[in-house]
Write an enzyme that holds these catalytic residues in place. Structure first.
Site, PDB file in Angstrom:
ATOM      1  N   THR A 148      92.545  38.508  81.091  1.00 27.21           N
ATOM      2  CA  THR A 148      91.769  39.430  80.667  1.00 27.21           C
ATOM      3  C   THR A 148      90.564  38.514  79.714  1.00 27.21           C
ATOM      4  OG1 THR A 148      93.392  41.192  80.693  1.00 27.21           O
ATOM      5  CG2 THR A 148      91.480  41.706  79.067  1.00 27.21           C
ATOM      6  N   ARG A 176      87.716  52.001  81.561  1.00 30.98           N
ATOM      7  CA  ARG A 176      89.062  51.481  82.048  1.00 30.98           C
ATOM      8  C   ARG A 176      88.935  51.845  83.529  1.00 30.98           C
ATOM      9  NH1 ARG A 176      93.136  48.075  82.028  1.00 30.98           N
ATOM     10  NH2 ARG A 176      95.218  49.043  82.161  1.00 30.98           N
ATOM     11  N   GLY A 187      95.539  38.594  77.096  1.00 31.76           N
ATOM     12  CA  GLY A 187      96.933  38.341  76.867  1.00 31.76           C
ATOM     13  C   GLY A 187      97.953  39.448  77.233  1.00 31.76           C
ATOM     14  N   THR A 216      88.603  43.107  81.826  1.00 32.62           N
ATOM     15  CA  THR A 216      89.698  42.824  82.566  1.00 32.62           C
ATOM     16  C   THR A 216      89.588  43.058  84.079  1.00 32.62           C
ATOM     17  OG1 THR A 216      91.915  42.339  82.729  1.00 32.62           O
ATOM     18  CG2 THR A 216      91.243  44.599  82.478  1.00 32.62           C
ATOM     19  N   LEU A 217      90.143  41.930  84.964  1.00 33.32           N
ATOM     20  CA  LEU A 217      90.524  42.702  86.483  1.00 33.32           C
ATOM     21  C   LEU A 217      92.156  42.625  86.469  1.00 33.32           C
ATOM     22  CD1 LEU A 217      88.395  39.596  88.104  1.00 33.32           C
ATOM     23  CD2 LEU A 217      87.891  42.359  88.393  1.00 33.32           C
ATOM     24  N   ASN A 218      92.725  42.687  85.482  1.00 38.60           N
ATOM     25  CA  ASN A 218      94.285  42.702  85.105  1.00 38.60           C
ATOM     26  C   ASN A 218      94.901  40.976  85.552  1.00 38.60           C
ATOM     27  OD1 ASN A 218      96.697  43.424  84.498  1.00 38.60           O
ATOM     28  ND2 ASN A 218      97.044  44.131  86.797  1.00 38.60           N
TER      29      ASN A 218
HETATM   30  N1  GLY Z   1      95.358  44.501  82.487  1.00 35.94           N
HETATM   31  C1  GLY Z   1      95.633  44.223  81.147  1.00 35.94           C
HETATM   32  C2  GLY Z   1      95.655  45.210  80.072  1.00 35.94           C
HETATM   33  O1  GLY Z   1      94.819  46.370  80.547  1.00 35.94           O
HETATM   34  O2  GLY Z   1      96.159  45.395  79.094  1.00 35.94           O
END
Ligand code: GLY
Length: 560
Positions: free
Chosen positions: A369, A96, A461, A387-389
């Protein structure tokens, strides 16, 4: 004899129930990758066909998604991976993003203490320290069997040769074009008008990948790439320094593991909320015979919604980066606590979220994501979500390095009680601090049945990730759908606040919605959107693999 004849329909019924659904997705003998793009699934599968294991395929697939699916695949973002080796060993990797050293609790507030619009969502100020390259290099160091060169060469080749634009991608690029230009100027690569069938080449990304091939982790977090990246972000007004990059580390974490009936579910632990929340939901519904209620029936929607309502209320209050926040996992995952949480549930009427609420708290994620699932020919399994958000992250694109940067700082709570871009609110456990990881909903999950691998599942999602993963598992296990049917099946979502049930457009009748409304449920009446884009694998009784590649996207299963 008469008794046997009388019992025959019942025996046949039992037998039917025990026969798992016939596969309807791609079936392969040995190995499979299911991801958001065929190019990435193919590269991952070929790595295994050439003698690599699931971990080698993970490195290749993750990096190939950065090339083929820049919407969410990334070098400038982060993710989580859960694995199960063929000997039953399990583990989880947290790659993360984290807050830079200069970050502080109020960094997105103005002098009056108000949240500054867009600062945590758009452009350089939104960028967290990327974790993806550290993540894949850590996986390779610990479990890889092929050389980095064997793994990265096809990915670099793909970046140089280019990737075909699909219909769906062309629409996405068009809808984001103005935002790309706002952040990067009109000379950006993505200011062009792309149509389906075009090929986009990524030479700058290829040369960044070559640096990673030459120097591994340090090829990204130290030296030329790190210096260019930090300088670029700072010139654009952001906070990431070379020291932030150098200090970044992926972390191995114990997954969340729990039993649901005769399944054993293995999912990601904090700083992802996925495993804890899915654990709570499953335990809250376990004592009900949900399969008898019928798939997506009013009663099953109601039970699931009430469990999700309670689980999300806890998620938003208690969860954050475990290295910073004390999370009472032993309490909130205990049977006694979860039974107590469902004490006031009744099929007669909806519970109000205001009666469940733990505080004025709610967390936030975006919808964009990507997830991939892998099983190799030895039975090792990988479930990874990255993800990149936001879609294309912060929209900030480094032309020199060839990739988009995340806007993951928005997954922190900028200010307790103040809604973010999705109208959601954040909590103290997820407040900003230097080097802290922001809370996620990513739920890469593995499921065992009778001690053997049964399913690999996950989805993008945002906050709907958790409900989409849970419903996909229930679709296979409780409603006896094939993997592909389970992935395609219509989904619904409730996340405590806002106190509404979201339904996908297809598959839920007006009659069903009316019966829920009569019981006091509020149904979201705005434009319905898709809930998750699940990519999953089911291990069949004969050991073959069935892919579930979500029809909602360009997702594809490839294997042999
Ligand atoms: N940015 C989406 C997540 O980390 O859940």
């Amino acid at each position: 004899m008469r008794r046997i004849i009388l019992a025959l329909p019942f025996l046949l019924f039992l037998n039917c129930k025990q026969q798992p659904a016939l596969p309807t997705g791609l079936v392969t003998e040995k190995a499979m990758v299911v991801s958001a793009r065929e190019e990435a699934s193919k590269i991952g599968s070929e790595i295994m066909e050439n003698g690599g294991n699931a971990f080698d395929a993970m490195v290749a697939t993750e990096l190939a998604l950065a090339v083929a699916y820049p919407f969410a695949g990334n070098l400038g973002g982060g993710g989580f991976m859960v694995y199960r080796k063929n000997n039953g060993d399990i583990g989880g990797l947290d790659y993360r993003e984290k807050a830079p050293l200069s970050a502080h609790r109020d960094m997105y507030l103005d002098s009056l203490g108000n949240v500054i619009p867009n600062m945590s969502t758009v452009g350089a100020t939104a960028v967290g320290v990327p974790g993806t390259v550290a993540g894949v290099m850590e996986v390779h160091k610990k479990f890889g069997s092929l050389s980095l060169s064997d793994i990265l060469t096809p990915v670099i080749k793909l970046a140089k040769k280019g990737v075909l634009v699909t219909e769906k991608q062309a629409k996405r690029l068009e809808s984001y074009k103005e935002r790309f230009i706002q952040v990067n100027g009109d000379s950006t690569k993505f200011a062009a008008n792309f149509v389906a069938g075009d090929t986009i080449k990524y030479p700058a990304l290829a040369s960044t990948l070559e640096k990673i091939l030459e120097n591994g982790r340090d090829g990204f977090y130290k030296g030329e790439v790190a210096e260019k990246l930090a300088t670029f972000i700072q010139e654009k007004g952001g906070f990431i320094t070379t020291e932030d990059l150098e200090r970044y580390e992926a972390k191995w974490r114990q997954p969340v593991v729990f039993k649901y009936k005769d399944l054993r579910v293995i999912s990601m632990s904090p700083p992802s909320s996925g495993g804890v929340t899915i654990n709570q939901i499953f335990k809250m519904i376990e004592s009900y015979d949900i399969s008898k209620y019928g798939h997506n029936s009013a009663k099953s929607v109601q039970l699931f919604t009430e469990a999700a309502r309670r689980a999300y209320a806890d998620r938003n209050y208690f969860l954050g980066d475990p290295d910073f926040a004390d999370i009472p996992l032993d309490v909130i995952l205990s049977d006694a606590y979860l039974q107590e949480r469902m004490q006031d549930f009744s099929f007669d009427k909806a519970t109000l979220s205001s009666d469940v609420s733990h505080g004025e708290v709610e967390i936030i994620e975006s919808m964009e994501t990507t997830h991939y699932s892998i099983v190799d020919d030895k039975g090792n399994a990988i479930s990874a979500t990255t993800t990149l958000n936001g879609g294309y992250g912060s929209k900030l694109y480094s032309a020199e390095l060839g990739f988009f940067l995340n806007n993951e700082m928005d997954d922190f709570s900028s200010k307790a009680g103040v809604p973010n871009m999705f109208g959601l609110i954040g909590a103290e456990a997820n407040s900003i601090a230097p080097e802290k990881r922001m809370l996620s909903s990513m739920t890469p999950t593995l499921v065992e049945k009778d001690g053997k691998l049964y399913m690999v599942v996950g989805t993008p999602g945002g906050s709907t990730i958790i409900t989409a993963v849970a419903q996909t598992i229930l679709n296979v296990y409780e409603y006896n759908l094939s993997m592909q049917e389970a992935v395609n099946a219509p989904r619904f979502h409730h996340q405590w606040l806002p106190d509404v049930v979201f339904f996908e457009e297809e598959g839920f009748s007006e009659e069903l919605k009316s019966s829920l409304k009569e019981k006091g449920y509020q149904i979201f009446e705005g434009r319905s959107r898709i809930i998750g884009k699940v990519d999953a694998i089911r291990v069949l009784k004969n050991g073959k693999l069935e892919g579930g590649a979500d029809k909602r996207g360009d997702d594809t299963a490839v294997g042999y």
